[in-house]
Scaffold this motif. Sequence first.
Motif, short mmCIF file in Angstrom:
data_model
loop_
_atom_site.label_atom_id
_atom_site.label_comp_id
_atom_site.label_asym_id
_atom_site.label_seq_id
_atom_site.Cartn_x
_atom_site.Cartn_y
_atom_site.Cartn_z
N VAL A 1 -4.07 87.48 53.02
CA VAL A 1 -3.10 86.21 52.72
C VAL A 1 -3.22 85.33 54.12
CG1 VAL A 1 -1.55 87.43 51.43
CG2 VAL A 1 -1.18 87.55 53.86
N ALA A 2 -3.02 84.20 54.00
CA ALA A 2 -3.13 83.30 55.06
C ALA A 2 -1.94 82.26 55.39
CB ALA A 2 -4.28 82.59 55.25
N PRO A 3 -1.51 82.00 56.68
CA PRO A 3 -0.64 80.80 56.74
C PRO A 3 -1.17 79.66 56.40
CG PRO A 3 -1.40 81.76 58.90
CD PRO A 3 -2.20 82.53 58.00
N LEU A 4 -0.62 78.61 55.61
CA LEU A 4 -1.06 77.55 55.38
C LEU A 4 0.02 76.44 55.17
CD1 LEU A 4 -3.79 77.60 52.49
CD2 LEU A 4 -4.02 77.22 55.09
N SER B 1 -5.72 86.50 57.19
CA SER B 1 -6.81 85.68 57.55
C SER B 1 -6.20 84.53 58.60
CB SER B 1 -7.27 84.83 56.26
OG SER B 1 -8.47 84.05 56.73
N LEU B 2 -6.71 84.46 59.68
CA LEU B 2 -6.11 83.52 60.86
C LEU B 2 -7.29 82.66 61.35
CD1 LEU B 2 -3.83 86.04 62.51
CD2 LEU B 2 -3.13 84.40 60.90
N TRP B 3 -6.70 81.73 62.18
CA TRP B 3 -7.50 80.96 62.91
C TRP B 3 -7.51 81.48 64.12
CZ3 TRP B 3 -4.73 79.14 58.84
CH2 TRP B 3 -5.44 78.06 57.84
N GLU B 4 -8.31 80.82 65.18
CA GLU B 4 -8.47 81.38 66.50
C GLU B 4 -7.46 81.25 67.11
OE1 GLU B 4 -11.65 78.70 67.52
OE2 GLU B 4 -13.13 79.94 66.69
N GLU B 5 -7.28 81.71 68.35
CA GLU B 5 -6.03 81.61 69.48
C GLU B 5 -5.72 80.13 69.64
OE1 GLU B 5 -4.01 83.70 70.82
OE2 GLU B 5 -4.79 85.71 70.12
N GLY B 6 -4.40 79.92 69.92
CA GLY B 6 -4.01 78.15 70.13
C GLY B 6 -3.62 77.61 69.05
N CYS B 7 -3.88 78.20 67.47
CA CYS B 7 -3.65 77.29 66.44
C CYS B 7 -1.82 77.73 66.23
CB CYS B 7 -4.24 78.18 65.32
SG CYS B 7 -3.75 77.72 63.61
N ALA B 8 -1.30 76.76 66.05
CA ALA B 8 0.15 76.67 65.71
C ALA B 8 0.70 77.55 64.52
CB ALA B 8 0.88 75.22 65.56
N TRP B 9 -0.22 77.56 63.41
CA TRP B 9 0.14 78.32 62.25
C TRP B 9 -0.28 79.63 62.41
CZ3 TRP B 9 -3.68 75.05 58.60
CH2 TRP B 9 -3.31 73.66 58.64
N ILE C 1 -5.93 91.95 61.03
CA ILE C 1 -6.63 90.44 61.12
C ILE C 1 -7.83 91.05 60.26
CG2 ILE C 1 -7.79 88.52 62.06
CD1 ILE C 1 -5.43 89.08 64.24
N ALA C 2 -8.01 90.51 58.91
CA ALA C 2 -9.17 91.11 58.08
C ALA C 2 -10.27 90.07 57.92
CB ALA C 2 -8.60 91.33 56.71
N TYR C 3 -9.84 88.80 58.44
CA TYR C 3 -10.78 87.64 58.41
C TYR C 3 -10.09 86.52 59.21
CZ TYR C 3 -13.72 84.53 55.44
OH TYR C 3 -14.49 83.85 55.01
N MET C 4 -11.24 86.01 60.14
CA MET C 4 -10.68 84.97 60.84
C MET C 4 -11.95 83.76 60.89
SD MET C 4 -9.82 85.29 64.85
CE MET C 4 -11.19 85.60 65.69
N SER C 5 -11.51 82.64 60.67
CA SER C 5 -12.14 81.53 60.64
C SER C 5 -11.58 80.18 61.23
CB SER C 5 -12.61 81.00 59.25
OG SER C 5 -13.12 79.97 58.92
N ALA C 6 -12.13 79.50 61.93
CA ALA C 6 -11.69 78.18 62.52
C ALA C 6 -11.75 77.15 61.67
CB ALA C 6 -12.29 77.86 63.83
N HIS C 7 -12.01 77.17 60.16
CA HIS C 7 -12.33 76.20 59.31
C HIS C 7 -11.34 76.48 58.19
CE1 HIS C 7 -15.33 74.44 61.87
NE2 HIS C 7 -16.01 75.72 61.81
#
Length: 177
Positions: A142-145, A97-105, A122-128
């Motif tokens: 899983v997601a980078p946090l 699960s990732l944020w949009e392009e441009g996110c450092a994480w 990429i199974a899930y994408m959210s900017a929030h």
Amino acid sequence: DIVGVVRLGSPDDYGERVLPHVLKRFAQSHPSIAVDVTIDQSVNLRRRMDDRALDITLLTNSYKTSAVGAEVLLTEPIVWAGAKGGCAHLREPLPVSLWEEGCAWRAGALEALGREGRNYRIAYMSAHTAGQRAAIMADLAVAPLPKSFLGDEMVSLGAKDGMPDIGTYNLAMVVAP
């Protein structure tokens, strides 16, 4: 008495976790100052600073980059977050699960997966942040946090779980001249 307006920018994750406390204290100590808050991605907040549409902004940067004129407030590890008792990290290809392009994480996570040759989708994408948490807690991905963002229902996944090291990020502040 100081009066006026302060235009503040913040990435979503800090807007949700940090700003309520900061803004409450600021409102108590400076009741005659209005605060206009903009929540957006760091790349967009930087553009708004350059256009002089913000007075102060928080930015997230990868460990490899730093914003010009920024003061680093925090450096913290980015970890792979998974559901407590979950198995998403065992799936092939790895659902992320990732944020949009441009996110450092996002950039750090994809670089780490590529470096290790780990197959992913990429199974899930959210900017929030709330969307990222939903995907993790449902064990969809899983997601980078940042390590400090892990809640009771999440665990940090590392080498013992077959997950590559992502590195760190910086939270920085830029103040208009």
